[in-house]
Design a protein around this motif. Structure first.
Motif, PDB file in Angstrom:
ATOM      1  N   GLY A  70      39.964 -13.646 -97.257  1.00 51.45           N
ATOM      2  CA  GLY A  70      38.719 -13.048 -96.785  1.00 51.45           C
ATOM      3  C   GLY A  70      37.552 -13.991 -97.000  1.00 51.45           C
ATOM      4  N   ALA A  71      37.017 -14.520 -95.905  1.00 56.22           N
ATOM      5  CA  ALA A  71      35.945 -15.522 -96.019  1.00 56.22           C
ATOM      6  C   ALA A  71      34.724 -14.961 -96.738  1.00 56.22           C
ATOM      7  CB  ALA A  71      35.560 -16.020 -94.625  1.00 56.22           C
ATOM      8  N   GLY A  72      34.344 -13.723 -96.431  1.00 57.73           N
ATOM      9  CA  GLY A  72      33.181 -13.133 -97.082  1.00 57.73           C
ATOM     10  C   GLY A  72      33.377 -12.892 -98.562  1.00 57.73           C
ATOM     11  N   TYR A  73      34.622 -12.764 -98.986  1.00 59.79           N
ATOM     12  CA  TYR A  73      34.921 -12.583-100.406  1.00 59.79           C
ATOM     13  C   TYR A  73      34.963 -13.922-101.135  1.00 59.79           C
ATOM     14  CZ  TYR A  73      37.470 -11.073-104.598  1.00 59.79           C
ATOM     15  OH  TYR A  73      37.855 -10.829-105.891  1.00 59.79           O
ATOM     16  N   CYS A  74      35.573 -14.928-100.510  1.00 57.80           N
ATOM     17  CA  CYS A  74      35.783 -16.219-101.180  1.00 57.80           C
ATOM     18  C   CYS A  74      34.527 -17.069-101.241  1.00 57.80           C
ATOM     19  CB  CYS A  74      36.894 -16.995-100.464  1.00 57.80           C
ATOM     20  SG  CYS A  74      38.516 -16.205-100.515  1.00 57.80           S
ATOM     21  N   PHE A  75      33.678 -17.006-100.213  1.00 59.27           N
ATOM     22  CA  PHE A  75      32.602 -17.983-100.090  1.00 59.27           C
ATOM     23  C   PHE A  75      31.203 -17.389-100.222  1.00 59.27           C
ATOM     24  CE2 PHE A  75      36.174 -19.549 -97.452  1.00 59.27           C
ATOM     25  CZ  PHE A  75      36.511 -20.645 -98.228  1.00 59.27           C
ATOM     26  N   SER A  76      31.092 -16.096-100.441  1.00 59.32           N
ATOM     27  CA  SER A  76      29.777 -15.478-100.603  1.00 59.32           C
ATOM     28  C   SER A  76      29.587 -15.039-102.049  1.00 59.32           C
ATOM     29  CB  SER A  76      29.631 -14.254 -99.682  1.00 59.32           C
ATOM     30  OG  SER A  76      29.700 -14.632 -98.334  1.00 59.32           O
ATOM     31  N   ALA A  77      28.346 -15.122-102.511  1.00 63.26           N
ATOM     32  CA  ALA A  77      28.039 -14.623-103.849  1.00 63.26           C
ATOM     33  C   ALA A  77      28.323 -13.129-103.907  1.00 63.26           C
ATOM     34  CB  ALA A  77      26.581 -14.903-104.206  1.00 63.26           C
ATOM     35  N   SER A  78      28.794 -12.673-105.039  1.00 64.51           N
ATOM     36  CA  SER A  78      29.180 -11.270-105.169  1.00 64.51           C
ATOM     37  C   SER A  78      27.955 -10.366-105.133  1.00 64.51           C
ATOM     38  CB  SER A  78      29.957 -11.063-106.471  1.00 64.51           C
ATOM     39  OG  SER A  78      29.185 -11.469-107.586  1.00 64.51           O
ATOM     40  N   ALA A  79      28.208  -9.088-104.916  1.00 66.30           N
ATOM     41  CA  ALA A  79      27.129  -8.106-104.801  1.00 66.30           C
ATOM     42  C   ALA A  79      26.381  -7.963-106.127  1.00 66.30           C
ATOM     43  CB  ALA A  79      27.702  -6.757-104.373  1.00 66.30           C
ATOM     44  N   PRO A  80      25.081  -7.650-106.077  1.00 66.52           N
ATOM     45  CA  PRO A  80      24.346  -7.417-107.324  1.00 66.52           C
ATOM     46  C   PRO A  80      25.001  -6.311-108.142  1.00 66.52           C
ATOM     47  CG  PRO A  80      22.836  -7.600-105.472  1.00 66.52           C
ATOM     48  CD  PRO A  80      24.217  -7.563-104.896  1.00 66.52           C
ATOM     49  N   PRO A  81      25.252  -6.546-109.408  1.00 60.27           N
ATOM     50  CA  PRO A  81      25.972  -5.546-110.215  1.00 60.27           C
ATOM     51  C   PRO A  81      25.261  -4.203-110.307  1.00 60.27           C
ATOM     52  CG  PRO A  81      25.899  -7.674-111.336  1.00 60.27           C
ATOM     53  CD  PRO A  81      24.984  -7.777-110.172  1.00 60.27           C
ATOM     54  N   PHE A  82      23.932  -4.204-110.328  1.00 60.56           N
ATOM     55  CA  PHE A  82      23.243  -2.931-110.477  1.00 60.56           C
ATOM     56  C   PHE A  82      23.428  -2.059-109.236  1.00 60.56           C
ATOM     57  CE2 PHE A  82      19.949  -5.137-108.139  1.00 60.56           C
ATOM     58  CZ  PHE A  82      19.226  -4.147-107.495  1.00 60.56           C
ATOM     59  N   LEU A  83      23.580  -2.686-108.054  1.00 59.54           N
ATOM     60  CA  LEU A  83      23.846  -1.904-106.852  1.00 59.54           C
ATOM     61  C   LEU A  83      25.290  -1.430-106.802  1.00 59.54           C
ATOM     62  CD1 LEU A  83      21.771  -3.906-104.224  1.00 59.54           C
ATOM     63  CD2 LEU A  83      21.286  -1.663-105.173  1.00 59.54           C
ATOM     64  N   SER A  84      26.188  -2.173-107.413  1.00 54.09           N
ATOM     65  CA  SER A  84      27.565  -1.690-107.530  1.00 54.09           C
ATOM     66  C   SER A  84      27.625  -0.471-108.434  1.00 54.09           C
ATOM     67  CB  SER A  84      28.467  -2.805-108.081  1.00 54.09           C
ATOM     68  OG  SER A  84      28.535  -3.895-107.176  1.00 54.09           O
ATOM     69  N   LYS A  85      26.771  -0.454-109.467  1.00 55.43           N
ATOM     70  CA  LYS A  85      26.687   0.727-110.325  1.00 55.43           C
ATOM     71  C   LYS A  85      26.153   1.938-109.550  1.00 55.43           C
ATOM     72  CE  LYS A  85      28.010  -0.187-114.593  1.00 55.43           C
ATOM     73  NZ  LYS A  85      29.005   0.638-115.315  1.00 55.43           N
ATOM     74  N   VAL A  86      25.206   1.696-108.651  1.00 58.44           N
ATOM     75  CA  VAL A  86      24.701   2.785-107.810  1.00 58.44           C
ATOM     76  C   VAL A  86      25.814   3.324-106.925  1.00 58.44           C
ATOM     77  CG1 VAL A  86      23.106   3.356-105.950  1.00 58.44           C
ATOM     78  CG2 VAL A  86      22.326   1.953-107.856  1.00 58.44           C
ATOM     79  N   CYS A  87      26.599   2.436-106.349  1.00 57.64           N
ATOM     80  CA  CYS A  87      27.726   2.869-105.518  1.00 57.64           C
ATOM     81  C   CYS A  87      28.730   3.674-106.343  1.00 57.64           C
ATOM     82  CB  CYS A  87      28.396   1.653-104.889  1.00 57.64           C
ATOM     83  SG  CYS A  87      29.795   2.052-103.835  1.00 57.64           S
ATOM     84  N   LEU A  88      28.993   3.208-107.556  1.00 55.78           N
ATOM     85  CA  LEU A  88      29.908   3.934-108.435  1.00 55.78           C
ATOM     86  C   LEU A  88      29.390   5.341-108.717  1.00 55.78           C
ATOM     87  CD1 LEU A  88      32.346   4.051-110.362  1.00 55.78           C
ATOM     88  CD2 LEU A  88      30.908   2.968-112.106  1.00 55.78           C
ATOM     89  N   ALA A  89      28.088   5.455-108.987  1.00 57.13           N
ATOM     90  CA  ALA A  89      27.505   6.775-109.238  1.00 57.13           C
ATOM     91  C   ALA A  89      27.579   7.655-107.995  1.00 57.13           C
ATOM     92  CB  ALA A  89      26.057   6.626-109.696  1.00 57.13           C
ATOM     93  N   ASN A  90      27.438   7.053-106.812  1.00 57.78           N
ATOM     94  CA  ASN A  90      27.516   7.836-105.584  1.00 57.78           C
ATOM     95  C   ASN A  90      28.933   8.318-105.323  1.00 57.78           C
ATOM     96  OD1 ASN A  90      25.763   8.914-103.682  1.00 57.78           O
ATOM     97  ND2 ASN A  90      25.030   6.917-103.037  1.00 57.78           N
ATOM     98  N   VAL A  91      29.922   7.524-105.713  1.00 56.26           N
ATOM     99  CA  VAL A  91      31.306   7.980-105.604  1.00 56.26           C
ATOM    100  C   VAL A  91      31.521   9.180-106.514  1.00 56.26           C
ATOM    101  CG1 VAL A  91      33.716   7.355-105.997  1.00 56.26           C
ATOM    102  CG2 VAL A  91      32.178   5.715-104.924  1.00 56.26           C
ATOM    103  N   ARG A  92      31.004   9.102-107.737  1.00 54.91           N
ATOM    104  CA  ARG A  92      31.087  10.241-108.646  1.00 54.91           C
ATOM    105  C   ARG A  92      30.356  11.455-108.052  1.00 54.91           C
ATOM    106  NH1 ARG A  92      34.690   7.679-110.425  1.00 54.91           N
ATOM    107  NH2 ARG A  92      34.669   6.414-112.337  1.00 54.91           N
TER     108      ARG A  92
END
Length: 664
Positions: A433-455
């Motif tokens: 996956g080019a977007g996974y291998c060569f792009s900087a990862s998502a901001p962690p605080f927004l991943s936490k927001v996504c996690l809270a939205n899943v909950r």
């Protein structure tokens, strides 16, 4: 050959040692026995010996070289080529550096040009923080009012509940002269002297679950931002993976019932990279012609063979599949000789239609294809639990859909995208996956927001609240409990409190006070009372039904004005509604003329009715396989009320009436 070379090197070393020995013997002052008589040291003798040794060295090297050439010519050839190459590279590099320096010097601006550029920059630069002049409708003293078309020159300052708070982007605003002359900025076409309101009801953004105005999710973002900082500063495969990324991947795979999930840092690149990771040159993609740009880019990058079928037309899909099968029979080719995929969206972003996945899955299994499904607008909106279009049709990932990809930037209120599936599907993308291998990862605080939205979708908001209480015991805005005397606060204190809450600090004192009161009233509503799980989805589905029912109710006084003027082309269960001109109204009009009419409707809705909707006629369309007709896009979210729907119907009816009269 190696032995001869070693012997030659040994002889050269012995010769050099003997020469040094003779040099030492000729200098009595250097011998250990003559150290006490250094006063008799003959400097001329030593110098003469050194000169003799230096002059004889080239001759000795020449003899060694000739001897080596006779004994090992291949070694001499290779070494000579290496020496020539080194000299060539050094000379070429110096020449290239010299030419680059000359070209740079030749193209450098003069001192006068530098000064002119600096003066221009200082004259046009803007402060980082705007005051009251940045508010919508505000203008400098004595200056003519600002004029702009809806959707251009507007900046969303914040979203609170179901309202957008707007600002004017001064760089995109055209100001007429005092005599009513032409606009100075050709980027904007000015239609009247009216200014948009400071806030409007939000029917424009795809924040389906009102995540941006959730007090709990805002608190999660602030807490995670304090812990992780803003960015991760690296791709996932190197040093960009943080525990927040792994947690949200695990939570999403559990929520959707798959083995694993992979997180991309961009919503569009998730679909693009997923398609390109699995389909290569020689493979076959059968694609719905109505898919969005992200999927089409992935289809192009895959370099696979592509065939399109008519949008949401199962009969045409069968026709295409049967034609491929007939070609297989003619060429005596097996269906397993190449990888074959069906590529569709669950809920089409540009059409508001829902894919008939049950029929598509039956055809997939009949003709032995795999299914790539982009459910960016279905996750969080369709299904009793928000699991997307598969749940809406009673289907499951991995069982009926091999590859499921979606964006986190709509219902889930975050940044990035995900692809879920089996362990093999996910692991393959971690290297392909080019977007996974060569792009900087998502901001962690927004991943936490996504996690809270899943909950939140799972109905586990109590766990989110408990985590917030543990991490932010001293933060009064985490779960409410504000006790501030807003009326007696100084402007500096108001700005400090607003800044602490992540709100804007521009405006007069009265505006700051009202902004703080609004936020306190929302924050004081216990986040434990926020809707989550099935009740949240039921609220969204009720709002979708209410909006569709109101706009299609011919007995409604305002909806009646839309009759024979606009028609809805979207699915009744879709949170995205597209309204196009009816065939009678569009007859004889070009696309540009239809777009102008709908732009005027959107402008009137914003200015007169304080309702924000989107006119799509001027959007980018050259990358689409099938270009939609100009439409008005109206989006439903879970925070809208019956009053908001009535306000939309009224504003839309009056705007259509005004625009049609003006057009005639």
């Amino acid at each position: 050959m190696t032995g001869k070379f070693t012997q030659n090197v040994f002889d050269l070393g012995v010769g050099a040692g003997r020469m040094v020995h003779r040099l030492a013997l000729s200098t009595n002052g250097l011998s250990a026995t003559c150290l006490p008589t250094l006063g008799n040291f003959d400097a001329s003798s030593v110098l003469s010996s050194i000169v003799d040794a230096a002059t004889s060295l080239p001759n000795r090297y020449r003899l060694w070289w000739l001897n080596l050439l006779r004994s090992d010519p291949l070694h001499v050839l290779v070494e000579t080529l290496l020496i020539v190459m080194c000299i060539f590279l050094i000379a070429l590099q110096r020449r290239a550096d010299w030419r680059f320096a000359q070209e740079r010097k030749k193209g450098a601006p003069t001192d006068a040009e530098v000064e002119e550029l600096l003066r221009e920059w200082k004259a046009n630069r803007k402060p980082l923080g705007k005051g009251g002049e940045g508010r919508v409708g505000a203008s400098a003293e004595g200056a003519p009012p600002k004029k702009l078309r809806a959707g251009t020159g507007l900046v969303v300052e914040k979203i609170e509940g179901g309202r957008l708070y707007l600002q004017v982007d001064d760089s995109s605003v055209s100001t007429g002269g005092s005599g009513g002359g032409a606009a100075t900025d050709s980027k904007l076409s000015v239609i009247d002297e009216r200014s948009p309101p400071e806030s409007a009801r939000n029917f424009a953004t795809t924040d389906y679950l009102a995540s941006s105005s959730s007090p709990a999710l805002r608190s999660v973002a602030r807490s995670a931002l304090s812990k992780y900082g803003c960015g991760s500063c690296g791709p996932r495969g190197f040093y960009g993976t943080i525990d927040a990324h792994l947690e949200v991947e695990e939570a999403m795979s559990e929520f959707l019932g798959t083995e694993q999930a992979i997180l991309y840092s961009d919503g569009a690149s998730a679909a693009t990279s997923t398609v390109a990771a699995f389909a290569k040159r020689g493979d076959l993609l059968i694609v719905d012609e109505g898919v969005s740009e992200a999927l089409l880019v992935g289809v192009t990058l895959s370099r696979a063979n592509v065939r399109y079928f008519r949008h949401n037309d199962v009969k045409d899909l069968r026709r295409v599949l049967e034609r491929v099968a007939a070609q297989d029979a003619t060429l005596k080719r097996k269906a397993t000789d190449q990888r074959r995929f069906l590529v569709v969206e669950g809920l089409y972003r540009n059409w508001g239609t829902i894919a008939p996945l049950r029929e598509i899955v039956k055809l997939k299994e009949e003709f032995h294809y795999r299914l790539i499904l982009d459910d960016s607008h279905g996750i969080g909106t369709l299904g009793a639990n928000g699991r997307g279009s598969l749940e809406h049709h009673g289907l499951k990932p991995m069982v009926h859909c091999e590859i499921l990809t979606f964006s986190l930037e709509n219902a889930l209120g975050s940044v990035g995208g995900m692809t879920v599936g089996s362990e093999e599907v996910v692991d393959h993308q971690r290297l392909s996956g080019a977007g996974y291998c060569f792009s900087a990862s998502a901001p962690p605080f927004l991943s936490k927001v996504c996690l809270a939205n899943v909950r939140r979708l799972e109905g586990r908001m109590d766990e989110v609240i408990e985590d917030l209480e543990e991490e932010e015991e001293e933060n009064v805005t985490s779960v409410g409990g504000d006790d501030l005397d807003v009326d007696n606060m100084k402007v500096s204190d108001l700005k400090a409190e607003l800044k602490k809450r992540g709100l804007g600090v521009s405006g007069r004192k009265a505006e700051l006070q009202q902004r703080l009161r609004d936020h306190i009233s929302i924050s004081n509503q216990s986040t434990s009372e926020e809707l989550s799980g099935p009740p949240l989805m039921r609220r969204l589905h009720q709002n979708i039904s209410a909006l569709y029912g109101t706009l299609t109710n011919l007995s409604h006084p305002h909806a009646l004005k839309l009759r024979n003027k606009l028609s809805i082309t979207s699915d009744p269960q879709s949170p995205i509604l597209y309204l196009r001109l009816t065939d009678e109204e569009a007859a004889g009009q070009t696309r540009a003329e239809q777009t102008e009419i709908l732009d005027n409707v959107a402008q009137n809705c914003l200015v007169e009715g304080e309702v924000a909707i989107v006119s799509t006629g001027g959007h980018v369309k050259k990358f689409l396989q099938l270009v939609p007709e100009p439409c008005l896009r109206v989006v439903t979210n879970s925070s809208q009320t019956a009053e908001d729907v009535e306000a939309l119907a009224k504003a839309l009816g009056e705007a259509v009436e005004a625009a049609m009269v003006r057009g005639n």
